[in-house]
Every structure is written in structure tokens, then in C-alpha cells.
Design an enzyme around this catalytic site. Structure first.
Site, mmCIF file in Angstrom:
data_model
loop_
_atom_site.group_PDB
_atom_site.id
_atom_site.type_symbol
_atom_site.label_atom_id
_atom_site.label_comp_id
_atom_site.label_asym_id
_atom_site.label_seq_id
_atom_site.Cartn_x
_atom_site.Cartn_y
_atom_site.Cartn_z
ATOM 1 N N GLU A 166 0.848 -1.195 0.000
ATOM 2 C CA GLU A 166 0.000 0.000 0.000
ATOM 3 C C GLU A 166 0.876 1.235 0.000
ATOM 4 O O GLU A 166 0.390 2.349 0.138
ATOM 5 C CB GLU A 166 -0.958 -0.015 1.189
ATOM 6 C CG GLU A 166 -0.282 -0.174 2.525
ATOM 7 C CD GLU A 166 -1.270 -0.158 3.673
ATOM 8 O OE1 GLU A 166 -1.908 0.875 3.869
ATOM 9 O OE2 GLU A 166 -1.402 -1.184 4.359
ATOM 10 N N CYS A 205 -3.297 -3.728 4.340
ATOM 11 C CA CYS A 205 -2.399 -4.791 4.826
ATOM 12 C C CYS A 205 -2.785 -6.175 4.325
ATOM 13 O O CYS A 205 -2.087 -7.150 4.601
ATOM 14 C CB CYS A 205 -2.380 -4.812 6.350
ATOM 15 S SG CYS A 205 -1.749 -3.295 7.034
ATOM 16 N N HIS A 236 -2.247 -10.562 11.798
ATOM 17 C CA HIS A 236 -1.713 -9.290 11.312
ATOM 18 C C HIS A 236 -1.482 -8.449 12.576
ATOM 19 O O HIS A 236 -2.403 -8.302 13.395
ATOM 20 C CB HIS A 236 -2.708 -8.608 10.370
ATOM 21 C CG HIS A 236 -2.403 -7.151 10.179
ATOM 22 N ND1 HIS A 236 -1.211 -6.729 9.680
ATOM 23 C CD2 HIS A 236 -3.121 -6.022 10.471
ATOM 24 C CE1 HIS A 236 -1.197 -5.398 9.656
ATOM 25 N NE2 HIS A 236 -2.353 -4.954 10.136
HETATM 26 P P1 HMG Z 1 -3.867 6.174 21.550
HETATM 27 O O1 HMG Z 1 -5.088 7.021 21.628
HETATM 28 O O2 HMG Z 1 -2.561 6.848 21.452
HETATM 29 O O3 HMG Z 1 -3.707 5.218 22.780
HETATM 30 O O4 HMG Z 1 -4.093 5.212 20.287
HETATM 31 P P2 HMG Z 1 -4.747 4.797 23.933
HETATM 32 O O5 HMG Z 1 -5.042 5.940 24.794
HETATM 33 O O6 HMG Z 1 -5.889 4.043 23.316
HETATM 34 O O7 HMG Z 1 -3.812 3.778 24.706
HETATM 35 C C1 HMG Z 1 -3.364 2.615 24.095
HETATM 36 C C2 HMG Z 1 -3.289 1.545 25.178
HETATM 37 O O8 HMG Z 1 -2.247 1.918 26.101
HETATM 38 C C3 HMG Z 1 -4.559 1.393 26.026
HETATM 39 O O9 HMG Z 1 -4.695 0.038 26.323
HETATM 40 C C4 HMG Z 1 -4.225 2.181 27.289
HETATM 41 O O10 HMG Z 1 -4.954 1.747 28.426
HETATM 42 C C5 HMG Z 1 -2.747 1.854 27.432
HETATM 43 P P3 HMG Z 1 -5.963 -0.791 25.757
HETATM 44 O O11 HMG Z 1 -7.169 -0.158 26.299
HETATM 45 O O12 HMG Z 1 -5.928 -0.635 24.258
HETATM 46 O O13 HMG Z 1 -5.739 -2.188 26.199
HETATM 47 N N1 HMG Z 1 -2.004 2.814 28.247
HETATM 48 C C6 HMG Z 1 -1.064 2.464 29.158
HETATM 49 N N2 HMG Z 1 -0.600 1.258 29.543
HETATM 50 C C7 HMG Z 1 0.389 1.244 30.495
HETATM 51 N N3 HMG Z 1 0.892 2.358 31.074
HETATM 52 C C8 HMG Z 1 0.444 3.593 30.712
HETATM 53 C C9 HMG Z 1 -0.571 3.675 29.710
HETATM 54 N N4 HMG Z 1 -1.226 4.703 29.121
HETATM 55 C C10 HMG Z 1 -2.107 4.171 28.222
HETATM 56 N N5 HMG Z 1 0.956 4.685 31.273
HETATM 57 C C11 HMG Z 1 -3.770 3.510 18.657
HETATM 58 C C12 HMG Z 1 -3.536 3.914 20.108
HETATM 59 C C13 HMG Z 1 -3.276 2.086 18.452
HETATM 60 C C14 HMG Z 1 -5.260 3.543 18.338
HETATM 61 C C15 HMG Z 1 -2.996 4.496 17.745
HETATM 62 O O14 HMG Z 1 -1.621 4.350 17.954
HETATM 63 C C16 HMG Z 1 -3.325 4.340 16.285
HETATM 64 O O15 HMG Z 1 -4.289 4.932 15.788
HETATM 65 N N6 HMG Z 1 -2.527 3.510 15.507
HETATM 66 C C17 HMG Z 1 -2.776 3.281 14.098
HETATM 67 C C18 HMG Z 1 -4.009 2.452 13.824
HETATM 68 C C19 HMG Z 1 -3.852 0.988 14.164
HETATM 69 O O16 HMG Z 1 -2.769 0.467 14.328
HETATM 70 N N7 HMG Z 1 -5.006 0.255 14.206
HETATM 71 C C20 HMG Z 1 -4.996 -1.172 14.472
HETATM 72 C C21 HMG Z 1 -6.177 -1.913 13.825
HETATM 73 S S1 HMG Z 1 -6.358 -1.510 12.089
HETATM 74 C C22 HMG Z 1 -5.129 -2.472 11.296
HETATM 75 O O17 HMG Z 1 -4.558 -3.350 11.855
HETATM 76 C C23 HMG Z 1 -4.814 -2.096 9.878
HETATM 77 C C24 HMG Z 1 -3.519 -1.301 9.689
HETATM 78 O O18 HMG Z 1 -2.398 -2.160 9.836
HETATM 79 C C25 HMG Z 1 -3.501 -0.598 8.336
HETATM 80 C C26 HMG Z 1 -3.697 -1.454 7.073
HETATM 81 O O19 HMG Z 1 -4.507 -2.367 7.009
HETATM 82 O O20 HMG Z 1 -3.063 -1.067 6.068
HETATM 83 C C27 HMG Z 1 -3.376 -0.204 10.716
#
Ligand code: HMG
Length: 390
Positions: free
Chosen positions: A78, A110, A232
Site C-alpha cells: 500500500e 495490509c 496481522h
Molecule cells: P492512543 O489514543 O494513542 O492510545 O491510540 P490509547 O489511549 O488508546 O492507549 C493505548 C493503550 O495503552 C490502552 O490500552 C491504554 O490503556 C494503554 P488498551 O485499552 O488498548 O488495552 N495505556 C497504558 N498502559 C500502560 N501504562 C500507561 C498507559 N497509558 C495508556 N501509562 C492507537 C492507540 C493504536 C489507536 C494508535 O496508535 C493508532 O491509531 N494507531 C494506528 C491504527 C492501528 O494500528 N489500528 C490497528 C487496527 S487496524 C489495522 O490493523 C490495519 C492497519 O495495519 C492498516 C492497514 O490495514 O493497512 C493499521
């Protein structure tokens, strides 16, 4: 029997340590290392792109006899480098594959490499004795100081698909599904992805649940039959979000087996990041390289492929007797331990560098940082030129 005869990955030589990045961004490092589950993130220099990384992944596993037997080269990506010409056309030439082969690129986030793998399996079925090369190669970019920043990464996986494979026989039944959603996408004019992070997590888990239910109905497999899941992995916590609810009412033995294998499958992603199309197959290599005695011949592995937008697929495969002799485990581990640890300043400089877009000849030199066999050496009047280090 058709499946994966050889498999390898490549990741660039440069990475950023995520505790260092968290501290610099003023974030608790535990959020990155525990909450997201990532330790290091590959950051490619301008001289490593989808083409060079794909060629670097494939080169070590191809022998002369493969170069004359491969009739199909599919690159799932991609983050292609041209809106028209496929990355596969470049890679076909760089690897020295015979001229009477077809070389194409497939796009569906992906999921692209899985589409390529299924196409390759069917191709080999209808062309007995011939082989196909499937590559997933990508650079994941959301931008500096964005919530997706910690889930970036870069790398490629290459798989040689043949009859009588030596690593994994792919089974015939697989279940796919599609739904037109905006969880993650990248308009043609943008070099970073746009993401609805929470919605993308939910879509991933929903796809897994629907596909798993239908897959078990069609195959009559249960979790008892599965030795390991490969997911994935956009980040290492993601697959667990899908797996844990499935294990709730299972026996202690099933839970222990699947969670132990899950942890082994995430080791490489934890140190590289999201490599998009190659990610599922990187988790397969991580599982095989890091387990020692728990996976036996004929063990059943379940694979969950997810590409935002969205398309998903669950399929399965059985390990072949002696599979461990055909892995390049030592080189995989060396590649990860020998890398260049970037400072924050180097990381941001490398991230912001752009390919020259003007007429003329532009030499690109990142010798200080990178040592890939193939690399992008110069742009000559908008044409990309690659060279091979001796
Ligand atoms: P965010 O808003 O930065 O993080 O987004 P958050 O506030 O949701 O926190 C993440 C986790 O850290 C949470 O745990 C928190 O509790 C924890 P969860 O509820 O998820 O179990 N946390 C802590 N833990 C320990 N100590 C602390 C602490 N603070 C918070 N102090 C997000 C995170 C992954 C959403 C963001 O980074 C993002 O948008 N990433 C990109 C999208 C993505 O990877 N999506 C995955 C599914 S889609 C997919 O797989 C397709 C993809 O590969 C693309 C394709 O297909 O081409 C992405």
C-alpha cells in the site's frame, strides 16, 4: 500439496528506541512498551523503499533453479513507489528472474500479500512444477507526534510458493470478507495515512470474530485443533485484543498453548513495528524462529489477515516435517541485533527527507546508516535506479 517452500524478511538497518521517543514526547514509556506493546520501530532512510526492501527480503532465499521456475511475481503493498508501474516489475529485474514471468502489484491495505498468496497457491495448482514469488513490502507512516506515530515501521517479507513445500502446506478452505469502511486510508495526495484509531481496533476485532465463526463452521475445527494463531500485527497488543475473548471459556491447556505461541509470534513486530502487508507473515516467522520444541510437523496454524478499508481472511496451514531446517533464524536475529540506534534528531531528519521531485540526476547517499544489499541509489529524470552492494 502447495504452500510456503521458503520465507524470509528484511527490515532497514535504522530504528528508534520507543522508550527514548516516549520520553521525548512527554509520554509515559509504559504506554508504548506495555499499553501498545512496542519496543523499537524501524525507520527507513530514503534509500530503502518498497522495491529495495522487497528485493532484499527475496534475494537470500532464491537459488538459480528458482529464478528459472518462478512464473509469477506478486508484490502486495500500500506504499508503492509509482501510480502506474508495479514494484514487482523492478524486483523481477533486480532478482534476475527469467523474462517469461508476469510481475504485478496488488493493493488492499495490509491484506495485499494475502491476496497474493492465495493467487500464488491457485497459480501453482494450475501450473504444476512452476513456482510463484509473493512479497509484502511497506513503510508505515502516520507522521511525527501523531497518535499513530508509535505504530509505524518498515520491512518486507518474501515467500516462495511451490508444490511439495518444505515449511507450510496451505489448506484449501479459507474464509474472506469485505466491508467498505473508513477505519484507515491514505488519499493519493498524502504520504501519511489517516486513521480512526479506536474504530480501526473495533473493525479488526469484529472481522476476526465473524471470520472465525464462519471458518469453524466450514472446517469444523475448534481451538483444540489449532496449535497457534498468527495475526496481522499493527502493534503487538492488537492480536491479543482479538484472541483473549475467544479463550474465555476454554481449558487452561488451550489458553496456555495459544497465549505462549502468541507471545512468540509477536517478538519480531515488537522490535520492528507495523510493516503492513508483510506483518502477518513476520509474525509467522517470529513464531517459528522463537519456539524450540513446541511446534511439531503436521501442527495446524491459523492465520488472520486484516487490511483496513476493509478486507479480512482466515486460512490455515500445516507445518511440514523438517520445517525448522529451512528457516534462516540466525540471520533474522542478527539483522535485529546489529541495527543502528537513531537519536531523536536523526529520526526526525530521516523521517522528513523527501525524494527529489525535479528534473535532473539526484544521487542519494545514506552509507552512514544503511547496508541493505539492494538500495535506491539515484533518481534520474524521475526514474528510480537501484544498485546492489557487493
Ligand atoms: P492512543 O489514543 O494513542 O492510545 O491510540 P490509547 O489511549 O488508546 O492507549 C493505548 C493503550 O495503552 C490502552 O490500552 C491504554 O490503556 C494503554 P488498551 O485499552 O488498548 O488495552 N495505556 C497504558 N498502559 C500502560 N501504562 C500507561 C498507559 N497509558 C495508556 N501509562 C492507537 C492507540 C493504536 C489507536 C494508535 O496508535 C493508532 O491509531 N494507531 C494506528 C491504527 C492501528 O494500528 N489500528 C490497528 C487496527 S487496524 C489495522 O490493523 C490495519 C492497519 O495495519 C492498516 C492497514 O490495514 O493497512 C493499521
Amino acid at each position: 500439496m502447495i504452500g510456503i517452500d521458503k520465507i524470509n524478511f528484511f527490515t532497514p538497518n535504522t530504528y528508534i528506541d520507543l522508550v527514548k521517543l516516549a520520553t521525548y514526547r512527554g509520554v509515559d514509556p509504559d504506554k508504548y512498551t506495555i499499553g501498545i506493546g512496542q519496543s523499537k520501530m524501524a525507520v527507513p532512510t530514503i534509500t530503502q523503499d518498497t522495491v529495495s526492501m522487497g528485493a532484499n527480503a527475496a534475494f537470500p532465499i532464491l537459488e538459480k533453479k528458482d529464478l528459472t521456475a518462478i512464473d509469477l511475481v506478486v508484490v502486495g503493498t500500500e506504499t508503492g513507489i509509482d501510480e502506474s508501474k508495479s514494484a514487482a516489475a523492478f524486483i523481477h529485474q533486480l532478482l534476475g528472474i527469467h523474462p517469461f514471468a508476469k510481475s504485478i502489484e496488488i493493493k488492499q491495505a495490509c491484506y495485499g500479500a494475502t491476496a497474493g498468496l492465495m493467487m500464488a497457491r491457485d497459480f501453482v495448482k494450475t501450473h504444476p512444477g512452476r513456482k510463484a514469488l509473493v512479497i509484502g513490502s511497506d513503510i508505515s507512516r502516520y507522521g511525527l507526534n501523531t497518535s499513530g506515530e508509535v505504530t509505524q515501521g518498515a520491512g518486507a517479507v518474501a515467500m516462495l510458493i511451490s508444490e511439495n513445500p518444505r515449511i507450510l502446506a496451505i489448506e484449501d478452505t479459507s474464509i474472506a470478507m469485505s466491508e467498505n469502511i473508513f477505519d484507515f486510508w491514505r488519499p493519493n495526495y498524502s504520504d501519511t495515512a489517516i486513521v480512526d484509531g479506536k474504530f480501526s481496533n473495533e473493525a479488526y476485532v469484529k472481522f476476526f470474530n465473524l471470520l472465525w465463526t464462519k471458518f469453524t463452521e466450514e472446517t469444523t475445527y475448534s481451538l483444540d485443533d489449532i496449535s497457534a494463531f498468527c495475526f496481522h500485527l499493527p502493534y503487538t497488543k492488537m492480536g491479543k485484543k482479538a484472541l483473549l475473548p475467544l479463550l474465555e471459556n476454554e481449558s487452561a491447556g488451550v489458553k496456555e498453548k495459544l497465549l505462549a505461541h502468541y507471545d512468540l509470534s509477536t517478538e519480531y513486530t515488537r522490535n520492528i513495528g507495523n510493516i503492513y502487508t508483510g506483518s502477518l507473515y513476520l509474525s509467522f516467522m517470529s513464531l517459528l524462529d522463537n519456539q524450540t520444541t513446541s511446534l511439531k510437523p503436521n501442527d495446524l496454524i491459523a492465520f488472520f489477515s486484516y487490511g483496513s478499508g476493509a478486507v479480512g481472511e482466515i486460512f490455515s496451514g500445516r507445518l511440514i516435517e523438517g520445517y525448522e531446517k529451512h528457516l534462516d533464524t540466525a540471520n533474522h536475529k542478527d539483522m535485529l541485533t546489529d541495527r543502528y540506534d537513531l537519536s531523536i534528531e536523526e529520526y526526525e531528519t530521516i523521517f522528513n527527507k523527501e525524494i527529489p521531485k525535479t528534473d535532473g540526476i539526484h544521487s542519494l547517499d545514506e552509507e552512514k546508516y544503511e547496508k541493505g544489499t539492494f538500495y535506491l541509489s539515484h533518481i534520474s529524470n524521475h526514474q528510480r535506479h537501484y544498485e546492489k552492494r557487493q
